[in-house]
Design a protein around this motif. Structure first.
Motif, mmCIF file in Angstrom:
data_model
loop_
_atom_site.group_PDB
_atom_site.id
_atom_site.type_symbol
_atom_site.label_atom_id
_atom_site.label_comp_id
_atom_site.label_asym_id
_atom_site.label_seq_id
_atom_site.Cartn_x
_atom_site.Cartn_y
_atom_site.Cartn_z
ATOM 1 N N LEU A 69 0.959 -1.130 -0.020
ATOM 2 C CA LEU A 69 -0.045 0.189 0.170
ATOM 3 C C LEU A 69 0.806 1.117 0.107
ATOM 4 N N LYS A 71 3.720 1.302 -1.112
ATOM 5 C CA LYS A 71 4.428 1.540 -2.560
ATOM 6 C C LYS A 71 3.356 2.213 -3.670
ATOM 7 N N THR A 72 2.003 1.744 -3.393
ATOM 8 C CA THR A 72 0.898 2.171 -4.301
ATOM 9 C C THR A 72 0.881 3.853 -4.098
ATOM 10 N N ASN A 73 1.484 4.343 -2.994
ATOM 11 C CA ASN A 73 1.321 5.901 -2.787
ATOM 12 C C ASN A 73 2.378 6.504 -3.297
ATOM 13 N N ASP A 75 3.887 5.280 -5.801
ATOM 14 C CA ASP A 75 3.816 5.339 -7.445
ATOM 15 C C ASP A 75 2.859 6.667 -7.893
ATOM 16 N N LYS A 76 1.789 6.831 -6.946
ATOM 17 C CA LYS A 76 1.008 7.556 -7.326
ATOM 18 C C LYS A 76 1.711 9.141 -7.334
ATOM 19 N N SER A 134 9.921 3.420 -4.218
ATOM 20 C CA SER A 134 8.768 2.567 -4.707
ATOM 21 C C SER A 134 9.430 1.332 -5.167
ATOM 22 N N LYS A 264 0.564 -1.192 -12.724
ATOM 23 C CA LYS A 264 -0.490 -0.904 -11.813
ATOM 24 C C LYS A 264 -1.259 -2.036 -11.629
ATOM 25 N N ASN A 267 0.901 -4.387 -9.413
ATOM 26 C CA ASN A 267 0.938 -4.085 -7.987
ATOM 27 C C ASN A 267 -0.163 -4.508 -7.174
ATOM 28 N N THR A 268 -1.477 -3.923 -8.004
ATOM 29 C CA THR A 268 -2.854 -4.185 -7.271
ATOM 30 C C THR A 268 -2.930 -5.696 -6.905
ATOM 31 N N ASN A 271 -1.040 -6.839 -4.270
ATOM 32 C CA ASN A 271 -1.560 -6.360 -2.641
ATOM 33 C C ASN A 271 -2.470 -7.029 -2.324
#
Length: 310
Positions: A69, A71-73, A75-76, A134, A264, A267-268, A271
């Motif tokens: 999670l 890492k998702t931030n 990436d954003k 990331s 993306k 990664n999703t 997670n």
């Protein structure tokens, strides 16, 4: 006189016979009910180890999910910085097209360009830092998923073998049968009044302690073993899939590729698999912990029964 002697001898023989029957019944209980606690102690230790192992897997899965999670931030943040850099380049191109021939306009353009160059340098530095962050988070997610996979595999193996064997179940059944026999012999001795009160009390204590096996659900130990094995197996499968997916998502080929949507999606998926691994590991840990509780209950009965037989 001979008649009285005969009656006395008959009574003594009856008493001896009654004592012999009671002693034999107690000895039979000792043979069938003794040493059950030894195997249960080993099972309790194994369940404790399995609980600790799957607990580590649960923590590792949770770390993988939290890292994913984060890492998702990151990436954003990278995507936002890329958009800012793109807008900055677009503004510079527009200004280049509308340059005036006047000296004043040239000076303004040079000043504006210097500001933009500085801003672009800062944005590129921020983007580089976010990309490294990331990648590091992706590596941590992959590593912790691998740990969760390994521990769940180990937990599944231990839980699968930590079961009540057929010979132990048979011994418990034989124990209860011998306790029932002792209870009947004690009742007969009490009616005939051919044994001492101390012997009756001892027999009663043995019957009460060892008959508690009838309240122990031995099958629940195996049921919880099955639950822990299945849950840990699911956790291992999800963890393995998550490890592969996470490694793929964090590879240079995917990160530096043009298909950002694929990155993306990977990664999703990683997670989601991390979350599934965590949930399955937690379930296995709970099953192992409740198995310990069931084994402790059986071990308590075994100890009290064997204690009464001493």
């Amino acid at each position: 006189m001979r008649i009285y002697v005969g009656i006395f001898m008959s009574l003594m023989v009856g008493v001896a016979h009654a004592n012999s029957d009671l002693s034999a019944a107690i000895e039979n209980v000792r043979i069938t009910c003794g040493n059950i606690s030894t195997e249960l102690t080993d099972m309790k230790k194994m369940a404790g180890i399995a609980t600790a192992v799957t607990g580590v897997g649960t923590v590792a899965g949770g770390v993988a999910l939290g890292t994913g999670l984060a890492k998702t931030n990151a990436d954003k943040e990278i995507a936002d910085l890329e958009q800012q850099l793109a807008r900055l380049d677009a503004d510079r191109n527009l200004q280049t097209i509308t340059i005036s021939a006047t000296n004043l306009q040239n000076e303004l353009d040079q000043y504006q360009a210097s500001i933009q160059t500085l801003s672009k340098s800062e944005l590129q530095e921020q983007k580089s830092e976010a990309e490294q962050k990331s990648k590091n988070l992706g590596n941590i997610r992959t590593g912790t998923l691998a740990v969760a996979t390994a521990t769940n595999i180990a937990g599944a193996v231990m839980s699968g073998t930590n079961r009540v064997k057929g010979n132990l179940k048979q011994q418990i059944d034989e124990c209860l049968a011998s306790v029932k026999t002792l209870s009947n012999v004690r009742m007969q001795a009490r009616i005939s009044k051919t044994v001492t009160d101390a012997d009756l009390a001892r027999a009663e204590n043995i019957v009460r302690a060892c008959d508690a096996w009838s309240t122990v659900e031995v099958s629940s130990i195996n049921n919880r073993s099955t639950g822990a094995t299945v849950s840990a197996g699911i956790g291992a499968g999800l963890g393995l899939a998550g490890t592969i997916t996470s490694a793929s998502a964090n590879s240079d080929g995917v990160r530096n590729g043009d298909d950002k949507q694929r990155e993306k999606n990977l990664n999703t998926a990683a997670n989601v698999l991390a979350g599934g691994t965590t949930a399955a590991g937690l379930s296995a840990t709970i099953f192992n912990a409740t198995q310990i509780s069931a084994i402790k209950r059986a071990a308590t009965v075994a100890d009290e029964c064997e204690g009464a037989l001493k």
